[in-house]
Enzyme design. Structure first.
Site, mmCIF file in Angstrom:
data_model
loop_
_atom_site.group_PDB
_atom_site.id
_atom_site.type_symbol
_atom_site.label_atom_id
_atom_site.label_comp_id
_atom_site.label_asym_id
_atom_site.label_seq_id
_atom_site.Cartn_x
_atom_site.Cartn_y
_atom_site.Cartn_z
ATOM 1 N N HIS A 1 0.838 -1.217 0.000
ATOM 2 C CA HIS A 1 0.000 0.000 0.000
ATOM 3 C C HIS A 1 0.870 1.263 0.000
ATOM 4 C CE1 HIS A 1 -3.224 -2.801 1.253
ATOM 5 N NE2 HIS A 1 -2.273 -3.306 2.010
ATOM 6 N N GLU B 1 10.234 7.892 -17.448
ATOM 7 C CA GLU B 1 8.883 8.416 -17.700
ATOM 8 C C GLU B 1 8.379 8.004 -19.089
ATOM 9 O OE1 GLU B 1 8.488 12.673 -16.369
ATOM 10 O OE2 GLU B 1 10.492 12.242 -15.632
ATOM 11 N N LYS C 1 17.000 21.272 -12.071
ATOM 12 C CA LYS C 1 16.313 20.006 -12.332
ATOM 13 C C LYS C 1 17.189 18.968 -13.022
ATOM 14 C CE LYS C 1 12.532 19.057 -11.726
ATOM 15 N NZ LYS C 1 11.296 19.430 -12.459
ATOM 16 N N SER D 1 15.800 20.888 -17.276
ATOM 17 C CA SER D 1 14.625 21.719 -17.489
ATOM 18 C C SER D 1 15.059 22.997 -18.187
ATOM 19 C CB SER D 1 13.994 22.054 -16.136
ATOM 20 O OG SER D 1 13.206 23.226 -16.232
#
Ligand code: ARG
Length: 455
Positions: A155, A289, A282, A276
Site C-alpha cells: 500500500h 517516464e 532540475k 529543465s
C-alpha cells in the site's frame, strides 16, 4: 500500372484505392520473404513440379536478391503492392521468364503467414537477448548494493525490512518469466504454412513437410484454412511485449519515485538524466517516464491485435495486413525500452535512507509466537506497544525493556536488540524471503539461467 493480379482487369486501380491499400510497413520482411521463396522453390523442385534445374536457377536468383537487399540496392516501386509483389517483380526482372514460376502452388496468404512467422522468430531471439541483458543489470546491481536494507512496501507504506537486493531481484524474476514466455511464443511461430496455398491446398503435389525441412523447421500446418487465417501466434507475441512493457513500466515508476527528494534512494549520472529549460536545478528521469508512457501504446497494440481477429470469417481477409504495424510497433517499443532503461539502471547509484524502526513490528510479534503466544494475541500486544510509544512521542526503536515487559510478559529484556531493521533481515529464515542467504541463492540461480539464454 502493372501488378500481380491485373490479368482479369480491364482498368487499373484508382490512385486513391492504391494509396489506401498498399502496404509499405512490410518492407522489413524482405529477408524473410526471400528465405520463404527459397524454401518454396526448393520444394517445387524436389516434388518435380518444376525441374531441378529450374529450382536451382530460381534459388540462385533469390540469393542474388538477398545480396541486393544487403547492399542497400533493392528498390521498391510505387507499383509494388506489398513486399511479396516487389520480390516477385524483381526476380522476374533479374532472371527473366523463369521468375514467373516462383509463385507456383503458393498464394500471398500462405506467404505472408510464413514471413511473419520467420520475422517473429528473429525478433523474438533479439528480445530474449535484451531481456537477458536487463536481468543481468538487475543481478549486477543486486550484487553491488550488498547488504543495504530498505523497507518493503505494501500500500506504499513501509512494511518489512528487506535487502535492497531482494527488491531488485524481484524484477529480475519478472523478466526471467517474460523470457520464458517469449521462448514459448517463438516456439509456436515455427510451424510452416507453406503449401496451404490460397486457403484450400492445391491440385499440385505440394509437400509441406519438405518446405518445413528446407526452412529448418520440424512442423508444418495440418489445416490449410487455419494456416492462412490464424494470427494467434502474433497476438501471443504482442502479449509478451505488452506484459514485459508493464513490468518495465512498474520498474520505471519506482525509479521515478526513488529519484525524488522525498525518497532519495538513487542517483543517476548526467548522461542518463535530462534538464529543465526553466529550472536550472532540475535533473529528470525522462527515460523512465517515457518507458511508463510508451507502455500505454503497447497495451493498445494488444487490444488492437485481439480486436483485429475477432470478427473475421474464414480465411484470409485483408484486415490481416494491419497485424504487421501492430506487432512491429510493440516489438520496436519493447526493444528500445529494454535497452535504454537497462543502460540507465546500470549507471544507478543507490543510497537509500534506513527504514522506519516500525518495520520490525511483525518480527516482534513473531518473537512472542516463538514463545507459544497465539499470533492474534501477539499482534495486539505489539499494537498496544506502538500506541504507548506514540502517546509519548517516541519511535519504535526507542522502546525500552520496561515497555516490552509491559506490552507482554513473555518479552525478555534482550529483545530490545531486535528493534533494528538489520536484525529483522538477519533473523529472516523462510525460503524465498528477504534474507541475505536467499539473495545469494537467487543471484546464483539467475546467473546460471542467464548463461543458458546466451547459448
Ligand atoms: N499484404 C498482404 C498482407 O499483409 C499480403 C497478403 C495479401 N493477400 C491477398 N490476397 N490480397 O496481409
Amino acid at each position: 500500372m502493372s501488378n500481380l493480379w491485373g490479368g482479369g482487369f480491364t482498368e487499373g486501380p484508382d490512385a486513391l484505392l492504391w494509396a489506401y491499400t498498399v502496404d509499405t510497413a512490410d518492407h522489413r520482411l524482405i529477408f524473410d520473404d526471400l528465405r520463404g521463396s527459397w524454401a518454396h522453390v526448393g520444394m517445387l523442385g524436389e516434388q518435380e513440379i518444376i525441374t531441378a534445374e529450374e529450382a536451382d536457377q530460381l534459388q540462385a536468383g533469390i540469393l542474388e536478391l538477398v545480396e541486393e537487399v544487403e547492399a542497400g540496392e533493392f528498390l521498391f516501386l510505387e507499383t509494388d503492392e506489398d513486399v511479396h509483389s516487389a520480390t516477385e517483380r524483381r526476380l522476374i526482372e533479374k532472371i527473366g521468364d523463369l521468375g514467373r514460376k516462383v509463385h507456383t502452388g503458393r498464394s500471398r496468404n500462405d506467404q505472408i503467414a510464413l514471413d511473419l512467422r520467420l520475422y517473429l522468430g528473429r525478433s523474438g531471439a533479439a528480445q530474449l537477448r535484451h531481456l537477458a541483458d536487463m536481468a543481468t543489470v538487475l543481478v549486477d546491481q543486486a550484487e553491488r548494493v550488498g547488504d543495504v536494507v530498505v523497507p518493503s512496501y505494501t500500500h506504499l507504506q513501509q512494511a518489512q525490512a528487506v535487502p535492497l537486493a531482494h527488491h531488485l531481484l524481484a524484477y529480475a524474476e519478472m523478466f526471467r518469466r517474460d523470457a520464458e514466455r517469449m521462448q514459448a511464443a517463438i516456439y509456436r511461430t515455427q510451424v510452416s504454412p507453406l503449401g496451404a496455398s490460397a486457403s484450400g491446398g492445391s491440385s499440385l503435389p505440394l509437400d509441406p513437410a519438405t518446405s518445413a525441412r528446407l526452412l529448418g523447421w520440424r512442423w508444418h500446418f495440418t489445416n490449410s484454412m487455419d494456416a492462412v487465417a490464424s494470427r494467434d501466434f502474433v497476438a501471443e507475441y504482442v502479449f509478451v511485449c505488452a506484459q514485459t512493457m508493464v513490468h518495465l513500466s512498474r520498474l520505471a515508476e519506482e525509479i521515478i519515485l526513488w529519484t525524488t527528494a522525498e525518497f532519495g534512494w538513487v542517483s543517476f549520472p548526467d548522461t542518463f538524466t535530462t534538464g529543465s529549460s526553466a529550472m536550472p536545478h532540475k535533473k529528470n528521469p525522462d527515460v523512465a517516464e517515457l518507458v511508463r508512457g510508451r507502455s500505454a501504446g503497447v497495451i493498445g497494440d494488444l487490444a488492437a491485435i485481439m480486436s483485429l481477429q475477432k470478427g473475421l470469417p474464414m480465411t484470409y481477409n485483408r484486415d490481416l495486413q494491419e497485424d504487421k504495424r501492430i506487432v512491429f510497433h510493440a516489438d520496436d517499443v519493447l526493444a528500445g525500452s529494454l535497452r535504454t532503461l537497462g543502460a540507465m539502471l546500470a549507471t544507478a547509484v543507490f543510497h537509500p535512507p534506513a527504514p522506519n524502526p516500525e518495520v520490525t513490528a511483525l518480527d516482534m510479534a513473531e518473537l512472542l509466537v516463538g514463545r507459544g503466544v497465539a499470533f492474534r494475541t501477539a499482534h495486539e500486544a505489539v499494537g498496544g506497544l506502538l500506541l504507548t510509544l506514540a502517546a509519548d512521542g517516541r519511535t519504535f526503536a526507542e522502546a525500552t525493556a520496561f515497555d516490552l515487559a509491559n506490552a507482554h510478559e513473555l518479552f525478555e529484556p534482550g529483545d530490545v536488540s531486535r528493534l533494528d531493521p538489520i536484525e529483522s533481515v538477519l533473523h529472516r529464515v523462510s525460503p524465498g524471503g528477504g534474507s541475505y542467504g536467499e539473495v545469494v541463492k537467487q543471484i546464483k540461480r539467475l546467473r546460471s539461467l542467464l548463461a543458458e539464454v546466451g547459448n
